[in-house]
Every structure is written in C-alpha cells, then in structure tokens.
Design a protein around this motif. Sequence first.
Motif, PDB file in Angstrom:
ATOM      1  N   TYR A 175      26.531  44.502  36.949  1.00  0.00           N
ATOM      2  CA  TYR A 175      27.392  44.985  35.867  1.00  0.00           C
ATOM      3  C   TYR A 175      28.837  45.121  36.351  1.00  0.00           C
ATOM      4  O   TYR A 175      29.783  44.729  35.640  1.00  0.00           O
ATOM      5  N   GLY A 176      29.024  45.677  37.545  1.00  0.00           N
ATOM      6  CA  GLY A 176      30.375  45.825  38.091  1.00  0.00           C
ATOM      7  C   GLY A 176      31.071  44.489  38.253  1.00  0.00           C
ATOM      8  O   GLY A 176      32.266  44.339  37.948  1.00  0.00           O
ATOM      9  N   GLN A 177      30.332  43.485  38.705  1.00  0.00           N
ATOM     10  CA  GLN A 177      30.915  42.156  38.871  1.00  0.00           C
ATOM     11  C   GLN A 177      31.282  41.539  37.523  1.00  0.00           C
ATOM     12  O   GLN A 177      32.318  40.879  37.379  1.00  0.00           O
ATOM     13  N   MET A 178      30.446  41.771  36.526  1.00  0.00           N
ATOM     14  CA  MET A 178      30.750  41.248  35.193  1.00  0.00           C
ATOM     15  C   MET A 178      31.973  41.926  34.589  1.00  0.00           C
ATOM     16  O   MET A 178      32.775  41.287  33.891  1.00  0.00           O
ATOM     17  N   ARG A 179      32.137  43.208  34.853  1.00  0.00           N
ATOM     18  CA  ARG A 179      33.325  43.916  34.356  1.00  0.00           C
ATOM     19  C   ARG A 179      34.587  43.391  35.031  1.00  0.00           C
ATOM     20  O   ARG A 179      35.634  43.239  34.388  1.00  0.00           O
ATOM     21  N   VAL A 180      34.500  43.109  36.328  1.00  0.00           N
ATOM     22  CA  VAL A 180      35.642  42.519  37.028  1.00  0.00           C
ATOM     23  C   VAL A 180      35.998  41.173  36.404  1.00  0.00           C
ATOM     24  O   VAL A 180      37.174  40.871  36.158  1.00  0.00           O
ATOM     25  N   MET A 210      43.877  49.247  32.517  1.00  0.00           N
ATOM     26  CA  MET A 210      42.968  48.972  33.622  1.00  0.00           C
ATOM     27  C   MET A 210      43.501  47.862  34.517  1.00  0.00           C
ATOM     28  O   MET A 210      43.244  47.834  35.727  1.00  0.00           O
ATOM     29  N   ILE A 211      44.256  46.933  33.939  1.00  0.00           N
ATOM     30  CA  ILE A 211      44.823  45.838  34.722  1.00  0.00           C
ATOM     31  C   ILE A 211      46.071  46.288  35.472  1.00  0.00           C
ATOM     32  O   ILE A 211      46.306  45.893  36.613  1.00  0.00           O
ATOM     33  N   LEU A 232      47.058  42.561  40.944  1.00  0.00           N
ATOM     34  CA  LEU A 232      46.294  42.746  39.718  1.00  0.00           C
ATOM     35  C   LEU A 232      44.811  42.911  40.011  1.00  0.00           C
ATOM     36  O   LEU A 232      44.137  43.753  39.415  1.00  0.00           O
ATOM     37  N   MET A 233      44.297  42.103  40.937  1.00  0.00           N
ATOM     38  CA  MET A 233      42.876  42.208  41.270  1.00  0.00           C
ATOM     39  C   MET A 233      42.562  43.542  41.941  1.00  0.00           C
ATOM     40  O   MET A 233      41.489  44.121  41.712  1.00  0.00           O
ATOM     41  N   LYS A 234      43.474  44.044  42.756  1.00  0.00           N
ATOM     42  CA  LYS A 234      43.273  45.363  43.355  1.00  0.00           C
ATOM     43  C   LYS A 234      43.193  46.433  42.266  1.00  0.00           C
ATOM     44  O   LYS A 234      42.362  47.339  42.336  1.00  0.00           O
ATOM     45  N   ASN A 235      44.082  46.328  41.283  1.00  0.00           N
ATOM     46  CA  ASN A 235      44.062  47.296  40.177  1.00  0.00           C
ATOM     47  C   ASN A 235      42.757  47.209  39.389  1.00  0.00           C
ATOM     48  O   ASN A 235      42.167  48.234  39.027  1.00  0.00           O
ATOM     49  N   ILE A 236      42.317  45.974  39.123  1.00  0.00           N
ATOM     50  CA  ILE A 236      41.084  45.776  38.367  1.00  0.00           C
ATOM     51  C   ILE A 236      39.895  46.335  39.131  1.00  0.00           C
ATOM     52  O   ILE A 236      39.041  47.033  38.568  1.00  0.00           O
ATOM     53  N   SER A 237      39.822  46.043  40.420  1.00  0.00           N
ATOM     54  CA  SER A 237      38.707  46.543  41.233  1.00  0.00           C
ATOM     55  C   SER A 237      38.683  48.067  41.264  1.00  0.00           C
ATOM     56  O   SER A 237      37.622  48.688  41.132  1.00  0.00           O
ATOM     57  N   LYS A 238      39.851  48.653  41.386  1.00  0.00           N
ATOM     58  CA  LYS A 238      39.946  50.113  41.398  1.00  0.00           C
ATOM     59  C   LYS A 238      39.477  50.694  40.063  1.00  0.00           C
ATOM     60  O   LYS A 238      38.714  51.667  40.029  1.00  0.00           O
ATOM     61  N   SER A 239      39.909  50.081  38.961  1.00  0.00           N
ATOM     62  CA  SER A 239      39.517  50.573  37.633  1.00  0.00           C
ATOM     63  C   SER A 239      38.015  50.462  37.420  1.00  0.00           C
ATOM     64  O   SER A 239      37.375  51.375  36.895  1.00  0.00           O
ATOM     65  N   VAL A 240      37.427  49.338  37.850  1.00  0.00           N
ATOM     66  CA  VAL A 240      35.986  49.130  37.665  1.00  0.00           C
ATOM     67  C   VAL A 240      35.190  50.106  38.518  1.00  0.00           C
ATOM     68  O   VAL A 240      34.184  50.666  38.069  1.00  0.00           O
ATOM     69  N   ILE A 241      35.620  50.335  39.747  1.00  0.00           N
ATOM     70  CA  ILE A 241      34.911  51.268  40.622  1.00  0.00           C
ATOM     71  C   ILE A 241      34.953  52.684  40.058  1.00  0.00           C
ATOM     72  O   ILE A 241      33.957  53.419  40.088  1.00  0.00           O
ATOM     73  N   GLU A 242      36.105  53.084  39.520  1.00  0.00           N
ATOM     74  CA  GLU A 242      36.192  54.407  38.888  1.00  0.00           C
ATOM     75  C   GLU A 242      35.269  54.494  37.680  1.00  0.00           C
ATOM     76  O   GLU A 242      34.618  55.517  37.448  1.00  0.00           O
TER      77      GLU A 242
END
Length: 321
Positions: A175-180, A210-211, A232-242
Amino acid sequence: MGTEARGVEMLNSGRSDPLIRGFDDTPKKTPQVSFWGPSHGKQHPQYKFCRLQECTDVSFGTRPGATTPHAFEARRLLERLSTDPGIMTILKSRELVVGTLGEMDPIDDRLMQKKQQEGACLLGYNTNHGMRIDVKLRTDDLSTFRPYPELAATLVHELSHNWVGEHNVLFWTNYGQMRVEYLWKHACLLLGGDFVNGKRTAELAGVTGMIFSGGGRKGQSSNKHQLDKSQLMKNISKSVIEELAHEMVQHRIPVQMVIPAVLDFSKELMEETKDDTNSGGRLLGRASVQSSSVGQSSAKELALAAAEKRAREAKKRPEKE
C-alpha cells in the motif's frame, strides 16, 4: 400497390413543415470534457474499472429536497476517481482490472454496520480480490461527499487488497508503495506543465501539500520551481510514511517495519522514470526480481514479489544492526 404519378409530384413539390426538424438539422452534441482534462479523461482500454455503480436516492431512503448530493453527482465522483491519473498509473503498472467500482450504501451496508458495532469506521472494502470495490463517498450525515484526497487514498487502500487480504506487513508495504506511485504521477505531471482549467492535477487531487511538504501552507509553496525531482520524492516519501504511521498504529504494527521498503521503492521509481516527466504507468519492480522470471510472470506477480522482497529485507535490517 403503386402510387399515382400525380401524388408523387404533389409530395415532391410540397413545402416541409417548419415545426419538424430533420436529421441534418439536429444539433451535434459537444463531447463531454473529463474532470482531468482531455489528456487524462479516459480509462486505459485494458486495465480499468469495467463498471461504475452509484447508489440511487431511493436505495438509502432519501426524499426529494434532501440535502444529500444527487446520484448523478455520485456518478461523476466515481468517474473522477476512475480516471484519476494517479489511479490509472497504478492500474496500468500492476495490470489490474476491477469489475465494479461502486458507492457504498451510506446507511444500509451490513458490513459497515458490523464494523461500527466493533468500534471501527469502514470507508471501503474489496470483494473477491478486485471483483468489486466499494467506497463510502458520503459523510455520515449525508450532507456532502468526503474530501477527495481521502476517497482516493481509500481506493488505493482497497486496490492493495487485490493481493493481500489481511492488514499485515506485506499489505502495508504494498500500500505504501502504491501511494508513492500515486503521488509521484501527480508530481511528474506538475513538473511537465500539465494544466486543467488553469490548475495542476495535483491541486485538483488535493495532494499539493503532500508533494511540497514543508514548503509553506498546505497546497501552496513559495519555492515550487526550485525543487528538483529528488526533493519532491523525499517530500512524497515523508508524507506517505507519516500517513502509514497514523493508519498502522490501529493494527499495532510499527511503521519502522515498512519504511526501508517504501524508501527503496521510491528510489527505484525515480530511477525508472528519470527521463519521463509524464510517467504513465510503466511496469515497476523488475530490478527487484530475478530476470529469468520476468518473461513468465505478470505485472501483478512481479509487483507483489518486489514488495515481499522489500518486506523481508526490512525485517532483516534490525537484526543486523
């Protein structure tokens, strides 16, 4: 039985009735423009939701004049979800076909009632691994629809159940990967300069915050054009992990168990789409599985195998440390 020549002549010489409109005079219908614009308004011909089904007003006991949105609006919302560029990217990259995307009955759904008795809140469910997915579109008081970002996240959650039924580590990894992947698609469209009625698709999807997390108020950022893909990917990963940390705590699974897998996938996704500002659902995870099985496995199997491998690696890392 023939017609007299005089009758034929009178018919041909007569004037047409101005109140009767011929086929040539029928006004042509203007094509309906999708919510996401002409470039992203259609589902993939193969990987898609085969049917959309909204709840009729009668099905949950509303009366004319009630404040709840009409069934036509629910239908349009389902169309918006089914053609969301991020959702379509997930369907295509994992070769998913869903039989029906439907609206959950906001009052009379039995499974929802059962969950409420257990103290839980059911926002959607997946029947038979993708045969049908239902999403609760309306708020509990039926006055309006739930926020679109919440609905899109719920749909991605249910799509993840196509592989894994239980809410275990493998499910949350997938699910986390799909959200990313969902957020990354909107980020690429943003960088690619796609506009729909003067707005970015990320803004229409409600995921700009989130982006561009940490870049000002939600949905706004003063340094949008200064951010590169890596940031941008760092921001996305951080948002998804939260987001995962908030959801996984209900199932008593620490988010630390899926963080490495999500970060690895983020790096792989960025690498595989580095030359594509409009990343459109390419098959991911090939580098994570053996090359001998690529030709024999479907995209669904490859994606799940990659998620399983990352989940196993995530479990081993704490032991090595």
